[in-house]
Design a protein around this motif. Sequence first.
Motif, PDB file in Angstrom:
ATOM      1  N   UNK A   1      -7.271  -8.483   5.575  1.00 47.99           N
ATOM      2  CA  UNK A   1      -8.461  -8.806   4.773  1.00 47.99           C
ATOM      3  C   UNK A   1      -8.188  -8.730   3.279  1.00 47.99           C
ATOM      4  N   UNK A   2      -6.990  -8.253   2.896  1.00 44.12           N
ATOM      5  CA  UNK A   2      -6.644  -8.129   1.490  1.00 44.12           C
ATOM      6  C   UNK A   2      -6.906  -6.763   0.887  1.00 44.12           C
ATOM      7  N   UNK A   3      -7.355  -5.800   1.697  1.00 41.73           N
ATOM      8  CA  UNK A   3      -7.606  -4.442   1.211  1.00 41.73           C
ATOM      9  C   UNK A   3      -6.283  -3.694   1.064  1.00 41.73           C
ATOM     10  N   UNK A   4      -6.182  -2.886   0.019  1.00 44.03           N
ATOM     11  CA  UNK A   4      -4.978  -2.092  -0.239  1.00 44.03           C
ATOM     12  C   UNK A   4      -5.129  -0.731   0.430  1.00 44.03           C
ATOM     13  N   UNK A   5      -4.076  -0.275   1.087  1.00 46.16           N
ATOM     14  CA  UNK A   5      -4.037   1.061   1.655  1.00 46.16           C
ATOM     15  C   UNK A   5      -2.617   1.590   1.547  1.00 46.16           C
ATOM     16  N   UNK A   6      -2.450   2.875   1.785  1.00 39.70           N
ATOM     17  CA  UNK A   6      -1.151   3.523   1.653  1.00 39.70           C
ATOM     18  C   UNK A   6      -0.813   4.231   2.962  1.00 39.70           C
ATOM     19  N   UNK A   7       0.454   4.222   3.330  1.00 42.42           N
ATOM     20  CA  UNK A   7       0.862   4.866   4.563  1.00 42.42           C
ATOM     21  C   UNK A   7       2.232   5.483   4.430  1.00 42.42           C
ATOM     22  N   UNK A   8       2.510   6.455   5.290  1.00 50.56           N
ATOM     23  CA  UNK A   8       3.809   7.102   5.291  1.00 50.56           C
ATOM     24  C   UNK A   8       3.904   8.111   6.408  1.00 50.56           C
ATOM     25  N   UNK A   9       5.019   8.807   6.445  1.00 46.37           N
ATOM     26  CA  UNK A   9       5.251   9.855   7.435  1.00 46.37           C
ATOM     27  C   UNK A   9       5.466  11.174   6.712  1.00 46.37           C
ATOM     28  N   UNK A  10       4.824  12.226   7.226  1.00 45.63           N
ATOM     29  CA  UNK A  10       5.040  13.562   6.693  1.00 45.63           C
ATOM     30  C   UNK A  10       6.424  14.039   7.115  1.00 45.63           C
ATOM     31  N   UNK A  11       6.892  15.110   6.514  1.00 46.43           N
ATOM     32  CA  UNK A  11       8.228  15.620   6.822  1.00 46.43           C
ATOM     33  C   UNK A  11       8.373  16.015   8.290  1.00 46.43           C
ATOM     34  N   UNK A  12       7.266  16.302   8.973  1.00 47.33           N
ATOM     35  CA  UNK A  12       7.330  16.653  10.401  1.00 47.33           C
ATOM     36  C   UNK A  12       7.210  15.429  11.307  1.00 47.33           C
ATOM     37  N   UNK A  13       7.131  14.220  10.718  1.00 52.43           N
ATOM     38  CA  UNK A  13       7.056  12.985  11.495  1.00 52.43           C
ATOM     39  C   UNK A  13       5.655  12.461  11.728  1.00 52.43           C
ATOM     40  N   UNK A  14       4.634  13.223  11.351  1.00 47.10           N
ATOM     41  CA  UNK A  14       3.249  12.788  11.512  1.00 47.10           C
ATOM     42  C   UNK A  14       2.981  11.585  10.620  1.00 47.10           C
ATOM     43  N   UNK A  15       2.421  10.519  11.189  1.00 41.23           N
ATOM     44  CA  UNK A  15       2.097   9.329  10.410  1.00 41.23           C
ATOM     45  C   UNK A  15       0.709   9.474   9.800  1.00 41.23           C
ATOM     46  N   UNK A  16       0.596   9.137   8.512  1.00 37.99           N
ATOM     47  CA  UNK A  16      -0.684   9.212   7.810  1.00 37.99           C
ATOM     48  C   UNK A  16      -0.985   7.877   7.131  1.00 37.99           C
ATOM     49  N   UNK A  17      -2.283   7.624   6.959  1.00 37.19           N
ATOM     50  CA  UNK A  17      -2.758   6.426   6.274  1.00 37.19           C
ATOM     51  C   UNK A  17      -3.840   6.871   5.299  1.00 37.19           C
ATOM     52  N   UNK A  18      -3.814   6.322   4.076  1.00 39.50           N
ATOM     53  CA  UNK A  18      -4.785   6.690   3.054  1.00 39.50           C
ATOM     54  C   UNK A  18      -5.517   5.437   2.576  1.00 39.50           C
ATOM     55  N   UNK A  19      -6.854   5.516   2.612  1.00 39.37           N
ATOM     56  CA  UNK A  19      -7.710   4.417   2.189  1.00 39.37           C
ATOM     57  C   UNK A  19      -8.568   4.853   1.012  1.00 39.37           C
ATOM     58  N   UNK A  20      -8.930   3.901   0.162  1.00 43.37           N
ATOM     59  CA  UNK A  20      -9.913   4.161  -0.887  1.00 43.37           C
ATOM     60  C   UNK A  20     -11.252   4.400  -0.203  1.00 43.37           C
TER      61      UNK A  20
END
Length: 71
Positions: A22-41
């Motif tokens: 849809x064109x929305x910006x978001x951020x994602x990554x993995x924590x040092x323990x392997x947990x995947x996270x996603x960050x939205x406005x």
Amino acid sequence: MTDNKNNGLEELSGLFRNESKKGDIYYGGKLTDGTEVVMFRNSYWEEGKNRPYFRLYKRTEEGKQSKAVHD
């Protein structure tokens, strides 16, 4: 990782900028323990209100499966 021992911070992850279909910006990554996270406005954020500008979510097994189906 960055050495932040002097300021009491421990780096957990680096976040990568992504764009949804849809064109929305978001951020994602993995924590040092392997947990995947996603960050939205936070779409409910308002100036002067006590609401966070971003919301951080842990990706669940259900979310990983639905992502694989849509890709």
